[in-house]
Design an enzyme around this catalytic site. Structure first.
Site, PDB file in Angstrom:
ATOM      1  N   SER A  97       0.812  -1.222   0.000  1.00 15.07           N
ATOM      2  CA  SER A  97       0.000   0.000   0.000  1.00 15.07           C
ATOM      3  C   SER A  97       0.849   1.278   0.000  1.00 15.07           C
ATOM      4  O   SER A  97       1.546   1.555  -0.955  1.00 15.07           O
ATOM      5  CB  SER A  97      -0.955  -0.049   1.187  1.00 15.07           C
ATOM      6  N   ASP A 241      -1.784   6.351  -3.616  1.00 14.47           N
ATOM      7  CA  ASP A 241      -0.726   5.640  -2.891  1.00 14.47           C
ATOM      8  C   ASP A 241      -0.258   4.464  -3.754  1.00 14.47           C
ATOM      9  O   ASP A 241      -0.690   4.312  -4.903  1.00 14.47           O
ATOM     10  CB  ASP A 241      -1.211   5.202  -1.504  1.00 14.47           C
ATOM     11  N   ASP A 243      -0.806   1.339  -4.017  1.00 14.07           N
ATOM     12  CA  ASP A 243      -1.731   0.371  -4.613  1.00 14.07           C
ATOM     13  C   ASP A 243      -3.032   1.043  -5.076  1.00 14.07           C
ATOM     14  O   ASP A 243      -4.007   0.361  -5.413  1.00 14.07           O
ATOM     15  CB  ASP A 243      -2.012  -0.808  -3.676  1.00 14.07           C
ATOM     16  N   ASP A 245      -5.529   2.712  -3.798  1.00 12.65           N
ATOM     17  CA  ASP A 245      -6.859   2.733  -3.189  1.00 12.65           C
ATOM     18  C   ASP A 245      -7.144   4.074  -2.521  1.00 12.65           C
ATOM     19  O   ASP A 245      -8.261   4.343  -2.089  1.00 12.65           O
ATOM     20  CB  ASP A 245      -7.104   1.537  -2.241  1.00 12.65           C
TER      21      ASP A 245
HETATM   22 MG    MG Z   1      -3.361   1.595  -0.147  1.00 12.27          MG
END
Ligand code: MG
Length: 453
Positions: A97, A241, A243, A245
C-alpha cells in the site's frame, strides 16, 4: 502463538522480513484456509519483490488444490472489484500500500471483495505456525495457473457505470494524475481519458524504487505535483498511494486537501442523490468539520476506530450507509464496492465538478475552515494508554468519543489522542477555529499528558 497480520495484511521489508520461504508457507496456509477447488484471483502492485513473493504464494495455493487466476499488476481496488463481481471465492494481493519502497506485503480478500475478517486472519496464522497445511494428492494439483487479463478493463467499465459519462465529457477537464510510479498508472488515466479529460501523468512510469516521491500521498509528498497542477492550468490533480486505493486531491490553485475534506465534498453531493442513505462512516482521525458540514443535510456521522476494514465491514451491515472514508484519502462508495477505491473517487469528484459547475477550489472553500496540528509523542504503549485516560479525565465534562483513544469535542475545536497501532508513540491531532484556541487545546493536552510521564 506469533502474529503475522497487522492492521492491513502481512507487511515487511523484502528479503529481510518478507522472504520467499515466508511467502510459500503463508501461501500454504491461505490455500488451506480457502480449500481445494477454490477459485482465487492473485495480483500485485509494482513493488520490489512482487514477482518473487507472488510466485511463492501461488506455489502454496496450488499445492492445496486451489485454482489460481493471475492478473499481474493491478490496483488493489481493481482486484477487489473483480473478486466480488466475477465469481471468485477470494483473492490474494501482493502489496504494501502506502509503505516506503523497501516494503512489500500480502493481503487476503474474501469473496465479497473486502479484506477477510480478523478472526479468519487468526485461522490462517494458526495454520502457518502449526504447519497444519492440507496439500492435495498429486493428481489434484492444477497443471497451470490461468492468466486473467480482464481485470483492468472490467474495473474501469465498472467505475464508468456510476457517473454521467456524457456530462463529464462535455466539460473537457484537464487532470493531473500522480500514481507514485505504481499501479494507479494502469487505471486512473484510462478512467479520466474515457471521461473526455485531457490527462497529464506525473510519476507515471512504473518503477519499483519510487524514485520521485514516497508512496504515501500527503501534503508534503505531493508538493511538486501541486506545483505542476497550478502551472499547467489543470482543473484538478490527484495523487494515489502505492496500490491506488487512496486519492488525495489538489485544487486548481495548487492546494493539497486532506482526504476528510475531499470526502465531505463527495458526501454532500451523494446525500442529495440518495435520499434513504443518511449515515456516513469515518474514523475518529477525521476532522469535526465532517459533522459540521453534513449534519445540516440530515446526515448522521458514525465515528469508528482507525482502519479501513472496520469501516467497510460496518457499512455492509447498515442499509443506511451512504459512504465511508478516512482522512488519509481512502474513500468507499458502496454502490460500486465497500472498499477504498482511488480511481472511483476521482470519477466521483469529476462528476461533482461537472454537475455543480463549480471548480474544486470553490467546492473546497465552501467547507468550514480549521487550523490543524498533527503531532506525536514517543512513549511505550502502556504509558500512551495512561495518557489517553488522563486527557479523558481533564475533559470529562465535554463530549467524548472513546472508540479509539479519546476524541474530545469542544465548541470550536477538537482533539484526538490515541496510541499508534504500529509504533510506540502517542498520536495527537487537534483542530480549532482559531490559532489561539488550538494553542489552548494543545497546552491543556500536554499538561494532562505531562502528569503521567
Ligand atoms: Mg493503499
Amino acid at each position: 502463538m506469533g502474529r503475522l497480520f497487522g492492521t492491513d495484511g502481512v507487511r515487511g521489508i523484502v528479503n529481510e522480513e518478507l522472504t520467499p520461504s515466508l511467502a510459500l508457507r503463508l501461501g500454504l496456509a491461505i490455500g488451506t484456509y480457502f480449500g481445494e477447488g477454490a477459485k482465487i484471483l492473485v495480483g500485485r502492485d509494482v513493488r520490489a519483490g512482487g514477482e518473487m513473493i507472488s510466485r511463492a504464494v501461488i506455489s502454496g495455493l496450488l499445492s492445496c488444490g486451489v485454482e489460481v487466476y493471475y492478473c499481474g499488476l493491478a490496483p488493489t481496488p481493481a482486484i477487489q472489484f473483480n473478486v466480488k463481481e466475477y465469481g471468485f471465492d477470494g483473492g490474494v494481493i501482493i502489496t504494501a500500500s502506502h509503505n516506503p519502497a523497501p516494503y512489500n506485503g500480502i493481503k487476503v480478500i474474501a469473496g465479497d471483495g473486502v479484506e477477510i475478517p480478523r478472526d479468519d486472519e487468526r485461522v490462517i496464522e494458526e495454520y502457518y505456525f502449526t504447519e497444519k497445511f492440507k496439500p492435495v494428492s498429486w493428481n489434484k494439483v492444477r497443471d497451470s495457473i490461468r492468466i486473467y487479463d480482464k481485470c483492468i478493463e472490467r474495473y474501469v467499465n465498472g467505475i464508468l457505470k456510476h457517473v454521467d459519462v456524457e456530462l463529464i465529457r462535455s466539460k473537457r477537464f484537464k487532470v493531473v494524475i500522480d500514481p507514485a510510479n505504481s499501479v494507479g498508472a494502469l487505471a486512473s488515466p484510462l478512467v479520466a481519458k474515457k471521461l473526455g479529460c485531457k490527462v497529464l501523468t506525473v510519476n507515471g512510469h512504473l518503477d519499483s524504487h519510487f524514485p520521485w516521491r514516497e508512496p504515501e500521498p500527503t501534503v508534503d509528498t505531493l508538493k511538486d505535483t501541486a506545483t505542476i497542477v497550478k502551472s499547467v492550468g489543470a482543473d484538478v490533480g490527484v495523487g494515489h498511494d502505492g496500490d491506488a486505493d487512496r486519492s488525495i486531491f489538489i485544487d486548481e490553485r495548487g492546494r493539497v486537501m486532506w482526504g476528510d475534506r475531499s470526502a465531505v465534498i463527495l458526501a454532500k453531493y451523494l446525500a442529495k442523490k440518495y435520499s434513504g442513505k443518511d449515515r456516513v462512516y469515518t474514523a475518529v482521525s477525521s476532522s469535526l468539520l465532517v459533522e459540521e458540514a453534513l449534519r445540516p443535510l440530515g446526515i448522521e456521522v458514525i465515528w469508528t476506530k482507525v482502519g479501513a476494514v472496520g469501516i467497510s465491514r460496518a457499512m455492509m451491515k447498515d442499509g443506511r450507509a451512504l459512504c465511508g472514508f478516512e482522512e488519509n484519502g481512502g474513500f468507499m462508495y458502496p454502490p460500486h464496492q465497500y472498499v477504498r477505491d482511488g480511481a472511483m473517487t476521482l470519477a466521483l469528484m469529476l462528476q461533482v465538478m461537472a454537475e455543480t459547475g463549480k471548480s474544486l477550489a470553490e467546492l473546497y472553500d465552501e467547507l468550514p475552515s480549521y487550523v490543524t496540528c498533527k503531532t506525536k509523542v514517543p512513549m511505550p504503549r502502556t504509558l500512551a494508554e495512561e495518557a489517553v485516560k488522563a486527557v479523558a479525565k481533564r475533559f470529562k465534562d465535554e463530549r467524548l468519543i472513546t472508540v479509539d483513544g479519546v476524541k474530545v469535542i469542544l465548541e470550536d475545536g477538537w482533539v484526538l489522542v490515541r496510541p499508534s497501532g504500529t509504533e510506540p508513540v502517542l498520536r495527537i491531532m487537534a483542530e480549532a477555529k482559531t490559532r489561539e484556541k488550538l494553542d489552548w487545546i494543545l497546552r491543556e493536552v500536554k499538561e494532562a499528558i505531562g502528569k503521567v510521564r
